[in-house]
Design a protein around this motif. Sequence first.
Motif, PDB file in Angstrom:
ATOM      1  N   ARG A  19      38.861  47.748  48.303  1.00  0.00           N
ATOM      2  CA  ARG A  19      39.494  46.851  47.317  1.00  0.00           C
ATOM      3  C   ARG A  19      39.474  45.417  47.824  1.00  0.00           C
ATOM      4  NH1 ARG A  19      44.483  49.806  44.776  1.00  0.00           N
ATOM      5  NH2 ARG A  19      45.277  47.700  44.829  1.00  0.00           N
ATOM      6  N   ARG A  20      39.195  44.480  46.921  1.00  0.00           N
ATOM      7  CA  ARG A  20      39.123  43.083  47.369  1.00  0.00           C
ATOM      8  C   ARG A  20      40.507  42.583  47.772  1.00  0.00           C
ATOM      9  NH1 ARG A  20      38.832  39.176  42.087  1.00  0.00           N
ATOM     10  NH2 ARG A  20      39.768  40.612  40.589  1.00  0.00           N
ATOM     11  N   ALA A  21      40.553  41.822  48.862  1.00  0.00           N
ATOM     12  CA  ALA A  21      41.823  41.287  49.354  1.00  0.00           C
ATOM     13  C   ALA A  21      41.553  40.053  50.199  1.00  0.00           C
ATOM     14  CB  ALA A  21      42.556  42.333  50.189  1.00  0.00           C
TER      15      ALA A  21
ATOM     16  N   GLU B  73      36.817  46.990  39.337  1.00  0.00           N
ATOM     17  CA  GLU B  73      38.046  47.004  38.536  1.00  0.00           C
ATOM     18  C   GLU B  73      37.721  47.128  37.048  1.00  0.00           C
ATOM     19  OE1 GLU B  73      39.809  43.342  39.857  1.00  0.00           O
ATOM     20  OE2 GLU B  73      39.907  44.080  41.930  1.00  0.00           O
TER      21      GLU B  73
ATOM     22  N   HIS C 213      40.423  48.476  34.239  1.00  0.00           N
ATOM     23  CA  HIS C 213      41.605  47.652  34.493  1.00  0.00           C
ATOM     24  C   HIS C 213      41.528  46.361  33.681  1.00  0.00           C
ATOM     25  CE1 HIS C 213      42.197  49.700  38.688  1.00  0.00           C
ATOM     26  NE2 HIS C 213      42.226  50.542  37.685  1.00  0.00           N
ATOM     27  N   PRO C 214      42.549  46.082  32.879  1.00  0.00           N
ATOM     28  CA  PRO C 214      42.499  44.864  32.072  1.00  0.00           C
ATOM     29  C   PRO C 214      42.775  43.609  32.908  1.00  0.00           C
ATOM     30  CG  PRO C 214      44.594  45.978  31.734  1.00  0.00           C
ATOM     31  CD  PRO C 214      43.789  46.845  32.654  1.00  0.00           C
ATOM     32  N   SER C 215      42.453  42.461  32.360  1.00  0.00           N
ATOM     33  CA  SER C 215      42.886  41.186  32.934  1.00  0.00           C
ATOM     34  C   SER C 215      43.813  40.550  31.903  1.00  0.00           C
ATOM     35  CB  SER C 215      41.695  40.264  33.208  1.00  0.00           C
ATOM     36  OG  SER C 215      41.339  39.577  32.022  1.00  0.00           O
ATOM     37  N   VAL C 216      44.336  39.384  32.237  1.00  0.00           N
ATOM     38  CA  VAL C 216      45.279  38.755  31.308  1.00  0.00           C
ATOM     39  C   VAL C 216      44.578  38.273  30.028  1.00  0.00           C
ATOM     40  CG1 VAL C 216      45.183  36.381  32.191  1.00  0.00           C
ATOM     41  CG2 VAL C 216      47.332  37.274  31.255  1.00  0.00           C
TER      42      VAL C 216
ATOM     43  N   GLU D 166      38.207  34.465  34.386  1.00  0.00           N
ATOM     44  CA  GLU D 166      39.595  34.799  34.731  1.00  0.00           C
ATOM     45  C   GLU D 166      39.643  35.640  36.007  1.00  0.00           C
ATOM     46  OE1 GLU D 166      42.702  34.305  34.200  1.00  0.00           O
ATOM     47  OE2 GLU D 166      43.457  36.098  35.234  1.00  0.00           O
ATOM     48  N   ARG D 167      38.803  36.647  36.083  1.00  0.00           N
ATOM     49  CA  ARG D 167      38.883  37.579  37.210  1.00  0.00           C
ATOM     50  C   ARG D 167      38.403  36.959  38.516  1.00  0.00           C
ATOM     51  NH1 ARG D 167      39.029  43.290  35.242  1.00  0.00           N
ATOM     52  NH2 ARG D 167      39.394  43.158  33.018  1.00  0.00           N
TER      53      ARG D 167
ATOM     54  N   ARG E  71      51.491  48.125  44.617  1.00  0.00           N
ATOM     55  CA  ARG E  71      50.805  46.824  44.554  1.00  0.00           C
ATOM     56  C   ARG E  71      50.826  46.282  43.119  1.00  0.00           C
ATOM     57  NH1 ARG E  71      50.055  45.707  50.098  1.00  0.00           N
ATOM     58  NH2 ARG E  71      50.244  47.763  50.994  1.00  0.00           N
TER      59      ARG E  71
ATOM     60  N   ALA F 128      48.592  44.875  41.453  1.00  0.00           N
ATOM     61  CA  ALA F 128      47.381  45.250  40.710  1.00  0.00           C
ATOM     62  C   ALA F 128      47.492  46.678  40.188  1.00  0.00           C
ATOM     63  CB  ALA F 128      46.153  45.115  41.609  1.00  0.00           C
ATOM     64  N   ASP F 129      48.031  47.579  41.015  1.00  0.00           N
ATOM     65  CA  ASP F 129      48.148  48.980  40.607  1.00  0.00           C
ATOM     66  C   ASP F 129      49.173  49.144  39.489  1.00  0.00           C
ATOM     67  OD1 ASP F 129      46.260  49.769  42.444  1.00  0.00           O
ATOM     68  OD2 ASP F 129      47.734  50.116  44.028  1.00  0.00           O
TER      69      ASP F 129
ATOM     70  N   ALA G  48      49.961  46.841  37.236  1.00  0.00           N
ATOM     71  CA  ALA G  48      49.389  46.287  36.001  1.00  0.00           C
ATOM     72  C   ALA G  48      48.356  47.234  35.394  1.00  0.00           C
ATOM     73  CB  ALA G  48      48.752  44.930  36.281  1.00  0.00           C
ATOM     74  N   ALA G  49      47.684  48.014  36.257  1.00  0.00           N
ATOM     75  CA  ALA G  49      46.620  48.908  35.774  1.00  0.00           C
ATOM     76  C   ALA G  49      47.159  50.274  35.377  1.00  0.00           C
ATOM     77  CB  ALA G  49      45.554  49.071  36.865  1.00  0.00           C
TER      78      ALA G  49
ATOM     79  N   LEU H  62      49.472  40.406  35.359  1.00  0.00           N
ATOM     80  CA  LEU H  62      48.082  39.941  35.353  1.00  0.00           C
ATOM     81  C   LEU H  62      47.978  38.426  35.249  1.00  0.00           C
ATOM     82  CD1 LEU H  62      46.577  42.725  33.068  1.00  0.00           C
ATOM     83  CD2 LEU H  62      46.167  42.404  35.523  1.00  0.00           C
TER      84      LEU H  62
ATOM     85  N   GLY I 138      43.219  38.179  41.625  1.00  0.00           N
ATOM     86  CA  GLY I 138      42.934  39.599  41.810  1.00  0.00           C
ATOM     87  C   GLY I 138      43.085  40.037  43.254  1.00  0.00           C
TER      88      GLY I 138
ATOM     89  N   ARG J  22      46.821  40.098  44.093  1.00  0.00           N
ATOM     90  CA  ARG J  22      47.546  41.198  43.425  1.00  0.00           C
ATOM     91  C   ARG J  22      47.271  42.553  44.080  1.00  0.00           C
ATOM     92  NH1 ARG J  22      46.015  38.140  38.723  1.00  0.00           N
ATOM     93  NH2 ARG J  22      44.245  39.505  38.318  1.00  0.00           N
ATOM     94  N   ASN J  23      46.135  42.667  44.767  1.00  0.00           N
ATOM     95  CA  ASN J  23      45.840  43.909  45.491  1.00  0.00           C
ATOM     96  C   ASN J  23      46.696  44.068  46.744  1.00  0.00           C
ATOM     97  OD1 ASN J  23      44.007  45.297  43.927  1.00  0.00           O
ATOM     98  ND2 ASN J  23      42.207  44.304  44.816  1.00  0.00           N
TER      99      ASN J  23
END
Lengths: 167, 328
Positions: free
Chosen positions: A56-58, A117, A122-125, A143-144, B73, B75-76, B78-79, B95, B100, B103-104
């Motif tokens: 997962r990206r971080a 994602e 998974h939605p975005s805003v 956005e993402r 998290r 992100a989790d 929100a999903a 979101l 991104g 949020r992770n």
Amino acid sequence: MDGEIELRVDGRRRRLRVDTRTTLLDALRDGIGANAPKKGCDHGQCGACTVLLDGRRAITCLTFAVAHDGTEVTTAEGLADGERLHPVQEAFLERDALQCGFCTPGQVCSAIGVLDEAAAGHPSVVTEDLTGPVELTDDEIRERMSGNLCRCGAYVAIVDAVRDGAR
Amino acid sequence: MPFDYRRAPDPEGAVAAATGWPGVAFLAGGTNLVDHMKLGLAAPDVLVDISRLPLDTVAELPDGGLRIGATVRNADLAAHPVVRRDYPVLARALLSGASGQIRNLATTGGNLLQRTRCVYFQDLTTPCNKREPGTGCSAIGGYTRHHAILGASAHCVATHPSDMAVAMAALDAQVAVLGPAGRRVVPLVELHRLPGEEPHRDTVLSPSDLITSVDLPPLPPGTRSQYRKVRDRASFAFALVSVAAVLRVEDGVVRDARIALGGVAHKPWRARRAEDVLLGSPADEEVFRRAIDAELAGAAPLEGNGFKVPLTRNLAVSALRELSREER
């Protein structure tokens, strides 16, 4: 105070001893010599230090290495399959989605996160229907990807590259 | 300075490890605390790492509500399919916060306990009553574009930065806290404080109080919810103003209305006066305007943030209009 940790970085097991206040970014760069993630702002605002943690990206500048004992870290350097670049890396080259390249390792890791994602729904805003499948429109990509800054302003080509990467 | 990092085996162990240490801080995602340690805003001598505690699940409750673990998290959350389906106000709020890759990392508990982004609070070279009690407030008479218009004091005009907390305030969320004296439940709207004379205290919690989960009560069928946020750039920025609205309209009459405002106060601002006007009234634009005006009658804008009054009004009316249209 020091701590002993083990990370798997780009497929290689690495044991290291760190001061417990060492960020994951500093441990990767200074402790292991994994220099793909970059120190841009060091405050979570630019995204240049983005890697994949357990896929997962971080960001890595606002988290301590000691808290990630046992984690699988993939930096931009570990994305290629031997000599074969990851499709997202190819797309960045093809689309000329960089100028100086400093933000690129973070952009590429972030883009891979975006694609995963979106594929998981998974939605975005900016997603209209929160429960439906996600279509990666340019608005969605912008956005993402907003957590990755590019001082050279290669954004237009970065959006193109991420769109290509989604194919 | 001696510095100690500990990893807690369970929530009780985390609280025990933190009890009796005034300089203790719980560490979860780290996205705010680690930044503050770098900036010199926070200098804990003990960090209790709670990131691996088994508090990372979202569970459906028998009454139809949802229990969100403190280390889930952002992100989790929100999903999560139930959040997306039943609590869109919360999914959209989450979101619209951070990025991104933040949020992770960021967690539910950490999001609630994040601190103000007041530029003076974050700048060690300027006086700030929140950072150093008694030194004065540099924002008053200074740059106040992002500051409070409701509930501020002569000691502090900072705003709470969370989007998620604003949605949770509108959803009547309940926060489960484990402290040295045991467990208790704090309604989310009572978790954060107004600054008063003690702006250094953001919440009613003590340093060894651990948030373990947040419960969302179920929403009655037919309830709609929405989160709207205005900021200085389109993405990855804190709110100038935000509105979380939960509305149920039957036969053109408002039967349930819960509104919380973000970016306007030291805490997520539950707009009770507006809700009082809305309840039992026709769901039309004139009523929406009258309701939010009743709330904003108490607004005291500063020199640099008068724009927040009409902005809040327009945003709230627009959110309510949208929700009432969906209903038809």
